[in-house]
Design a protein around this motif. Sequence first.
Motif, PDB file in Angstrom:
ATOM      1  N   ILE A  33       0.823  -1.214   0.000  1.00 22.38           N
ATOM      2  CA  ILE A  33       0.000   0.000   0.000  1.00 22.38           C
ATOM      3  C   ILE A  33       0.860   1.267   0.000  1.00 22.38           C
ATOM      4  CG2 ILE A  33      -0.336   0.055   2.513  1.00 22.38           C
ATOM      5  CD1 ILE A  33      -3.226   1.012   1.948  1.00 22.38           C
ATOM      6  N   ASP A  34       2.141   1.134   0.312  1.00 22.23           N
ATOM      7  CA  ASP A  34       3.026   2.312   0.299  1.00 22.23           C
ATOM      8  C   ASP A  34       3.724   2.513  -1.043  1.00 22.23           C
ATOM      9  OD1 ASP A  34       2.418   3.183   2.768  1.00 22.23           O
ATOM     10  OD2 ASP A  34       4.213   2.397   3.765  1.00 22.23           O
ATOM     11  N   GLU A  35       3.630   1.521  -1.923  1.00 26.49           N
ATOM     12  CA  GLU A  35       4.334   1.666  -3.211  1.00 26.49           C
ATOM     13  C   GLU A  35       3.501   2.466  -4.202  1.00 26.49           C
ATOM     14  OE1 GLU A  35       6.332  -1.833  -4.693  1.00 26.49           O
ATOM     15  OE2 GLU A  35       6.477  -0.960  -6.706  1.00 26.49           O
ATOM     16  N   LYS A  36       4.148   3.561  -4.655  1.00 29.18           N
ATOM     17  CA  LYS A  36       3.469   4.466  -5.583  1.00 29.18           C
ATOM     18  C   LYS A  36       3.906   4.113  -6.992  1.00 29.18           C
ATOM     19  CE  LYS A  36       2.643   9.421  -5.682  1.00 29.18           C
ATOM     20  NZ  LYS A  36       3.095  10.716  -5.240  1.00 29.18           N
ATOM     21  N   PHE A  37       2.990   4.177  -7.944  1.00 32.40           N
ATOM     22  CA  PHE A  37       3.381   3.965  -9.343  1.00 32.40           C
ATOM     23  C   PHE A  37       2.438   4.721 -10.264  1.00 32.40           C
ATOM     24  CE2 PHE A  37       0.127   0.948 -10.859  1.00 32.40           C
ATOM     25  CZ  PHE A  37      -0.441   0.546  -9.661  1.00 32.40           C
ATOM     26  N   ARG A  38       2.882   4.842 -11.506  1.00 28.59           N
ATOM     27  CA  ARG A  38       2.101   5.577 -12.495  1.00 28.59           C
ATOM     28  C   ARG A  38       1.364   4.570 -13.380  1.00 28.59           C
ATOM     29  NH1 ARG A  38       2.742  10.801 -15.312  1.00 28.59           N
ATOM     30  NH2 ARG A  38       4.262  11.340 -13.718  1.00 28.59           N
ATOM     31  N   PHE A  59      -7.422   5.991 -16.848  1.00 29.74           N
ATOM     32  CA  PHE A  59      -6.601   6.520 -15.743  1.00 29.74           C
ATOM     33  C   PHE A  59      -5.122   6.590 -16.122  1.00 29.74           C
ATOM     34  CE2 PHE A  59     -10.285   4.236 -13.950  1.00 29.74           C
ATOM     35  CZ  PHE A  59     -10.935   5.304 -13.343  1.00 29.74           C
ATOM     36  N   ASN A  60      -4.839   6.489 -17.406  1.00 28.58           N
ATOM     37  CA  ASN A  60      -3.444   6.525 -17.867  1.00 28.58           C
ATOM     38  C   ASN A  60      -2.716   7.748 -17.292  1.00 28.58           C
ATOM     39  OD1 ASN A  60      -1.296   5.549 -19.555  1.00 28.58           O
ATOM     40  ND2 ASN A  60      -1.658   7.346 -20.849  1.00 28.58           N
ATOM     41  N   GLY A  61      -1.517   7.524 -16.736  1.00 27.91           N
ATOM     42  CA  GLY A  61      -0.717   8.637 -16.220  1.00 27.91           C
ATOM     43  C   GLY A  61      -1.042   9.014 -14.777  1.00 27.91           C
ATOM     44  N   TRP A  62      -2.102   8.443 -14.192  1.00 28.56           N
ATOM     45  CA  TRP A  62      -2.429   8.766 -12.793  1.00 28.56           C
ATOM     46  C   TRP A  62      -1.384   8.122 -11.871  1.00 28.56           C
ATOM     47  CZ3 TRP A  62      -8.061   9.263 -10.787  1.00 28.56           C
ATOM     48  CH2 TRP A  62      -8.827  10.001 -11.694  1.00 28.56           C
ATOM     49  N   ASN A  63      -1.003   8.863 -10.837  1.00 28.05           N
ATOM     50  CA  ASN A  63      -0.115   8.309  -9.815  1.00 28.05           C
ATOM     51  C   ASN A  63      -0.957   7.714  -8.706  1.00 28.05           C
ATOM     52  OD1 ASN A  63       2.509   8.928 -10.851  1.00 28.05           O
ATOM     53  ND2 ASN A  63       1.939  11.073 -10.568  1.00 28.05           N
ATOM     54  N   VAL A  64      -0.736   6.430  -8.441  1.00 27.81           N
ATOM     55  CA  VAL A  64      -1.568   5.726  -7.455  1.00 27.81           C
ATOM     56  C   VAL A  64      -0.703   4.946  -6.477  1.00 27.81           C
ATOM     57  CG1 VAL A  64      -3.659   5.491  -8.875  1.00 27.81           C
ATOM     58  CG2 VAL A  64      -1.806   3.829  -9.137  1.00 27.81           C
ATOM     59  N   TYR A  65      -1.310   4.575  -5.361  1.00 28.87           N
ATOM     60  CA  TYR A  65      -0.671   3.706  -4.369  1.00 28.87           C
ATOM     61  C   TYR A  65      -1.288   2.316  -4.449  1.00 28.87           C
ATOM     62  CZ  TYR A  65       1.397   7.717  -1.990  1.00 28.87           C
ATOM     63  OH  TYR A  65       2.137   8.821  -1.680  1.00 28.87           O
ATOM     64  N   GLY A  66      -0.496   1.304  -4.081  1.00 25.08           N
ATOM     65  CA  GLY A  66      -1.052  -0.042  -3.968  1.00 25.08           C
ATOM     66  C   GLY A  66      -0.627  -0.934  -5.114  1.00 25.08           C
ATOM     67  N   LYS A  67       0.608  -1.410  -5.017  1.00 24.02           N
ATOM     68  CA  LYS A  67       1.143  -2.292  -6.062  1.00 24.02           C
ATOM     69  C   LYS A  67       0.840  -3.740  -5.678  1.00 24.02           C
ATOM     70  CE  LYS A  67       4.140  -2.415  -9.611  1.00 24.02           C
ATOM     71  NZ  LYS A  67       3.677  -1.951 -10.909  1.00 24.02           N
ATOM     72  N   VAL A  68       0.236  -4.472  -6.610  1.00 20.96           N
ATOM     73  CA  VAL A  68      -0.070  -5.891  -6.355  1.00 20.96           C
ATOM     74  C   VAL A  68       1.240  -6.671  -6.407  1.00 20.96           C
ATOM     75  CG1 VAL A  68      -1.276  -7.932  -7.232  1.00 20.96           C
ATOM     76  CG2 VAL A  68      -2.405  -5.677  -7.282  1.00 20.96           C
ATOM     77  N   LYS A  69       1.575  -7.346  -5.312  1.00 17.75           N
ATOM     78  CA  LYS A  69       2.862  -8.057  -5.212  1.00 17.75           C
ATOM     79  C   LYS A  69       2.731  -9.550  -5.494  1.00 17.75           C
ATOM     80  CE  LYS A  69       5.723  -4.816  -4.200  1.00 17.75           C
ATOM     81  NZ  LYS A  69       6.757  -4.509  -5.197  1.00 17.75           N
ATOM     82  N   ASN A  70       1.745 -10.183  -4.865  1.00 18.47           N
ATOM     83  CA  ASN A  70       1.537 -11.626  -5.044  1.00 18.47           C
ATOM     84  C   ASN A  70       0.050 -11.931  -4.948  1.00 18.47           C
ATOM     85  OD1 ASN A  70       4.326 -12.794  -5.065  1.00 18.47           O
ATOM     86  ND2 ASN A  70       4.399 -11.814  -3.048  1.00 18.47           N
ATOM     87  N   VAL A  71      -0.384 -12.911  -5.742  1.00 19.82           N
ATOM     88  CA  VAL A  71      -1.777 -13.362  -5.645  1.00 19.82           C
ATOM     89  C   VAL A  71      -1.774 -14.884  -5.462  1.00 19.82           C
ATOM     90  CG1 VAL A  71      -4.037 -13.419  -6.778  1.00 19.82           C
ATOM     91  CG2 VAL A  71      -2.515 -11.469  -7.179  1.00 19.82           C
ATOM     92  N   PHE A  72      -2.568 -15.341  -4.517  1.00 19.56           N
ATOM     93  CA  PHE A  72      -2.677 -16.782  -4.235  1.00 19.56           C
ATOM     94  C   PHE A  72      -4.122 -17.235  -4.428  1.00 19.56           C
ATOM     95  CE2 PHE A  72       0.924 -15.218  -1.927  1.00 19.56           C
ATOM     96  CZ  PHE A  72       1.866 -16.235  -1.966  1.00 19.56           C
ATOM     97  N   ILE A  73      -4.295 -18.380  -5.074  1.00 18.28           N
ATOM     98  CA  ILE A  73      -5.619 -19.007  -5.161  1.00 18.28           C
ATOM     99  C   ILE A  73      -5.474 -20.445  -4.657  1.00 18.28           C
ATOM    100  CG2 ILE A  73      -7.506 -19.777  -6.681  1.00 18.28           C
ATOM    101  CD1 ILE A  73      -7.027 -17.376  -8.452  1.00 18.28           C
ATOM    102  N   ARG A  74      -6.299 -20.806  -3.673  1.00 18.83           N
ATOM    103  CA  ARG A  74      -6.219 -22.131  -3.026  1.00 18.83           C
ATOM    104  C   ARG A  74      -4.765 -22.464  -2.669  1.00 18.83           C
ATOM    105  NH1 ARG A  74     -10.653 -22.255  -6.177  1.00 18.83           N
ATOM    106  NH2 ARG A  74      -9.447 -22.264  -8.098  1.00 18.83           N
ATOM    107  N   SER A  75      -4.102 -21.486  -2.058  1.00 19.72           N
ATOM    108  CA  SER A  75      -2.726 -21.606  -1.547  1.00 19.72           C
ATOM    109  C   SER A  75      -1.651 -21.736  -2.632  1.00 19.72           C
ATOM    110  CB  SER A  75      -2.580 -22.774  -0.554  1.00 19.72           C
ATOM    111  OG  SER A  75      -3.532 -22.640   0.471  1.00 19.72           O
TER     112      SER A  75
END
Length: 355
Positions: free
Chosen positions: A296-301, A316-332
């Motif tokens: 939630i602290d990682e900012k990106f464009r 939303f092209n070019g918008w600066n946002v917070y919240g970079k998806v790092k990992n996703v798990f499904i059924r472990s």
Amino acid sequence: MSKIIILPGIVDAHVHLRDPGQTYKEDFFTGTSAALAGGITSVFDMPNNLVPILDIDKLNEKVKIAEKKAVCDWGLYFGTDGNNTDEFPLVYKYVIGLKLYLSDTTGGLIISDKDIVEKIFQSWPKNKVIVIHAEEEKIDLVIKCAQKYGNKIHITHVNTKEMLKKIILAKNLKIKITCDTTPHYLFLTVHHLEKLQGFSQVKPPLAQKSDQKYLWDNISHIDCIVTDHAPHTKEEKALKETPYGLPGLETMVPLLLTAVKENKLTVPEVIRLTCTGPQKIFGIKATEGTYTEVDIDEKFRIDGAGLRTKCKWSPFNGWNVYGKVKNVFIRSEKVFDGRNILVNPGSGKNVMMLE
Ligand code: DOR
Ligand code: ZN
């Protein structure tokens, strides 16, 4: 700085993956890959395909495609033109719900006859949701029908104060009604039309700042947030007569977490709106070992061209946002590591078939 938060399985209850029929815009592999990259673990796909999903054969055909290509979990909606109520008993167990179009949009499934709407309400099982696109006064008719016949209705992509006000009133009357809005109504308004031109054209249309403020002020009455991911090619969106719809799978989570940073939302509210809310509305259970890790602290464009959706653009092209998806798990199982999809097409499961 880095702060990893865990979001339990995010459900997007409203997407258009265009497969079969318009796979040059999106397909079940690219669409569900975009979902994972956006931190979403299940998508529910709309029936307004080029040939709409109006009978059990078309539904089965689409099930087979999703089974072969999806990398996240999925569910399908059934469509209606009012002439296929005989199919309802054959399909209802296998779908998320019925989609009813009362207002104009892509696909031409619009129903305008009040008697046909009543017939649909009478024919659809009362324990399964009817998801409705109803703008302006059309919403009055479906609220009346829900009251008369006892159906569960869900008003999708609420964009105005007037609509949400009517829904809140109906909720107070104990009508079985829920609703959602989308990131584009929460973050864009008519003020973006000039800059975005065709790339802002969506149904329902972007609304006024006062509408947007009402949505934010009354977010507690909104039951979930969906993307209404509706990809069209850049070429199509540059036309004078552009098809309606905006992509959204890869931008919803960062936009909502940016709102958390700005104190407009809390993380528990994000979880209610994207996970527990849709689970409750559609009667879907949480899947064990299914979650998304986000910094939630990682900012990106936001870079439209770098997205996984086939359409390769974003309002939303070019918008600066917070919240970079790092990992996703499904059924472990780790299915996305922040860069790559780690599973094969077909690994996603039909949520209607999970016990
Ligand atoms: O803008 C929209 N596009 N609204 C809808 O309801 C349908 C969607 C699409 O299928 O492109
Ligand atoms: Zn839609």
